[in-house]
Scaffold this motif. Structure first.
Motif, PDB file in Angstrom:
ATOM      1  N   ILE A  52       0.860  -1.180   0.000  1.00 60.35           N
ATOM      2  CA  ILE A  52       0.000   0.000   0.000  1.00 60.35           C
ATOM      3  C   ILE A  52       0.895   1.227   0.000  1.00 60.35           C
ATOM      4  N   ALA A  53       0.599   2.188  -0.875  1.00 61.32           N
ATOM      5  CA  ALA A  53       1.445   3.369  -1.010  1.00 61.32           C
ATOM      6  C   ALA A  53       0.585   4.604  -1.176  1.00 61.32           C
ATOM      7  N   GLY A  54       1.123   5.749  -0.772  1.00 68.57           N
ATOM      8  CA  GLY A  54       0.405   7.000  -0.944  1.00 68.57           C
ATOM      9  C   GLY A  54       1.216   8.158  -0.407  1.00 68.57           C
ATOM     10  N   GLU A  55       0.651   9.363  -0.552  1.00 66.25           N
ATOM     11  CA  GLU A  55       1.385  10.552  -0.138  1.00 66.25           C
ATOM     12  C   GLU A  55       0.450  11.554   0.556  1.00 66.25           C
ATOM     13  N   SER A  56       1.042  12.468   1.280  1.00 66.80           N
ATOM     14  CA  SER A  56       0.364  13.550   1.979  1.00 66.80           C
ATOM     15  C   SER A  56      -0.630  13.012   2.999  1.00 66.80           C
ATOM     16  N   TYR A  57      -1.946  13.315   2.875  1.00 70.43           N
ATOM     17  CA  TYR A  57      -2.884  12.791   3.866  1.00 70.43           C
ATOM     18  C   TYR A  57      -2.988  11.273   3.791  1.00 70.43           C
ATOM     19  N   ALA A  58      -2.489  10.683   2.723  1.00 69.84           N
ATOM     20  CA  ALA A  58      -2.394   9.222   2.698  1.00 69.84           C
ATOM     21  C   ALA A  58      -1.405   8.722   3.753  1.00 69.84           C
ATOM     22  N   GLY A  59      -0.677   9.634   4.373  1.00 67.90           N
ATOM     23  CA  GLY A  59       0.080   9.275   5.563  1.00 67.90           C
ATOM     24  C   GLY A  59      -0.833   8.775   6.674  1.00 67.90           C
ATOM     25  N   ILE A  60      -2.124   9.109   6.595  1.00 67.54           N
ATOM     26  CA  ILE A  60      -3.140   8.546   7.480  1.00 67.54           C
ATOM     27  C   ILE A  60      -3.794   7.331   6.826  1.00 67.54           C
ATOM     28  N   TYR A  61      -4.165   7.483   5.543  1.00 69.41           N
ATOM     29  CA  TYR A  61      -4.823   6.382   4.838  1.00 69.41           C
ATOM     30  C   TYR A  61      -4.002   5.096   4.874  1.00 69.41           C
TER      31      TYR A  61
END
Length: 492
Positions: free
Chosen positions: A174-183
């Protein structure tokens, strides 16, 4: 081995490969895209997965290398409220988008040599419902939060792997950035819980990646002032004034602390908060005035309402944790400026290409997205959801996940002022893990491309030199380099 046996084995392998490729639902296969002439380097699929009355939209790009063995990666853009087509169009998707000519015509698509689909199968998901092409038949479900988003996305994954069973055994990240630091950590936790209770199909979860991600209100809230000082954006006098009046707690609501922090805000108010080295795009139709971009977001203001005419960059709203915005009862506020400006008129960033392409009826039809009268107008970031940040700090999540053996790569573009590397470096260190790889540079294409520090329990903090908030957008070659090495368990 005789020739007959060799031929038989070759036939079986060919049959297996053909079955693998064709097992995905054919009605989700994308056969063409407006603006692109040529053959896709791999298969593309898209469509909706229903979770109750919610319909979550995904775009799936099969790996160009070895789809049967390469990892499956779920990509999530931030927000809460941003579409993951942000990553698809502007960061690491299979195409580079060139503005159409004449202006206002559809963009031209070219193959992206640094697409993350070079080495992985990748799912771009619009989440939660109400974001991008995702929608719900019940508008009350646009009121959501961290926990509900995580459980819905986990339900999506179980159904998605049911539709694409040939990928169940692949390593999953699972990867992501910005508020995906929560997701990302909250979803990872749900996936692990599902594995433990025997949820089917069993997801082969291996770890996660977070880029310039929010994590903890204290660490993130205290990151800006040291960053501005280290980057020579404020003077020693301003820095020392803040230090002495705030006591290194820059969220301190005292009057003298706020007066000193206001000097920091004034010094940085005309900068591109996503990359302090980059100029700001000024939409000619906006009412910004002539001096600077005045894009300082509410999150950089004093606690409570501000009377200053500082339009919020929609992209800031969509991608970043509000450093000092008032959060009442855990509710992340929807900025009032969004009601006064067109959400597509984004100071410092031109998102016209994505907006034009994704709202074209033929494009939506080609990618199996619902028409506007069903799912609404596509926007980079939306204000139609009300979002409750109810998961708290992510530090306990990171500790729990890494102690259970899941890999973690935490990376930061080092010129991002939105979620500065200073906070991320501090919280990764605060975990208290033993340093396995002391601070050192990492190389890409024969050049120093950043620095990293590796910790026990397979967690790595990595910076990308000269990159902003959305790392693959600014440094696509270097991003593909560290991404592929990390997925392949090779040293960065």
């Amino acid at each position: 081995m005789d020739n007959n046996m060799y031929s038989f084995i070759s036939f079986c392998m060919l049959l297996l490969f053909s079955t693998f490729i064709e097992a995905a639902p054919n009605d989700s296969l994308i056969t063409h895209l407006p603006g692109f002439n040529g053959d896709f380097p791999s298969k593309h699929y898209s469509g909706y997965v229903s979770i109750g009355k919610k319909n979550l939209f995904y775009y799936f790009v099969v790996s160009e290398r070895n789809p049967g063995k390469d990892p499956v990666v779920l990509w999530l853009n931030g927000g809460p409220g941003c579409s993951s087509f942000d990553g698809f169009v502007y960061e690491h998707g299979p195409f580079n988008f060139q503005e159409g000519s004449p202006k206002g015509s559809l963009p031209t698509l070219h193959l992206n040599p640094y697409s993350w689909s070079k080495v992985s199968n990748i799912i771009y998901l619009d989440s939660p419902a109400g974001v991008g092409f995702s929608y719900s038949w019940n508008i009350s479900e646009y009121i959501t939060g961290d926990h509900k988003t995580a459980t819905d996305t986990h339900a999506f994954l179980l159904k998605w792997f049911g539709l694409y069973p040939e990928f169940v055994s692949n390593p999953f990240y699972i990867a992501g950035e910005s508020y995906a630091g929560i997701y990302v950590p909250t979803l990872s936790s749900e996936v692990v819980k599902g594995i433990k209770v025997g949820a089917k199909p069993t997801i082969n979860f291996k770890g996660y990646m977070v880029g310039n991600g929010v994590c903890d209100p204290v660490f993130d809230g205290n990151a800006l002032v040291p960053f501005t000082h280290r980057m020579a954006l404020i003077s020693d006098d301003i820095f020392q004034g803040v230090e002495s009046s705030c006591g290194k707690n820059y969220s301190n609501p005292s009057k003298i602390c706020d007066e000193n922090i206001e000097k920091v805000y004034e010094a940085i108010s005309d900068l591109n908060i996503y990359d302090i080295l980059e100029p700001c795009y000024h939409d000619p139709t906006s009412q910004l005035g002539s001096k600077g971009n005045k894009s300082l977001p509410v999150s950089f203001q004093q606690l409570g309402a501000t009377s200053k005419p500082l339009p919020v960059r929609t992209r800031m709203f969509g991608r970043a944790w509000p450093f000092r915005a008032p959060v009442k009862d855990g509710i992340v506020p929807l900025w009032p400026e969004l009601a006064q400006t067109n959400s597509r008129d984004v100071p410092c960033f031109n998102d016209e290409v994505a907006t034009l392409w994704l709202n074209d009826a033929k494009v939506r039809q080609a990618i199996h997205a619902q028409p506007e009268n069903v799912s609404g107008t596509w926007e980079l970031c939306t204000d139609r959801i009300s979002y409750n940040h109810d998961a708290g700090s992510m530090i306990p999540y990171h500790k729990t996940l890494t102690l259970q053996g899941y890999r973690a790569l935490i990376y930061s573009g080092d010129h991002d002022m939105c979620v500065p590397y200073t906070g991320t470096q501090a919280w990764t260190r605060s975990l208290g893990y033993k340093t396995i790889i002391p601070w050192r540079s990492w190389m890409s294409n024969g050049q120093v491309s950043g620095y990293l520090q590796g910790y026990d329990h397979d967690i790595t903090f990595l910076t990308i030199k000269g990159a902003g908030h959305t790392v693959p957008e600014y440094k696509p070659m270097e991003a593909l380099d560290f991404y592929s090495r990390w997925l392949d368990h090779k040293p960065i």
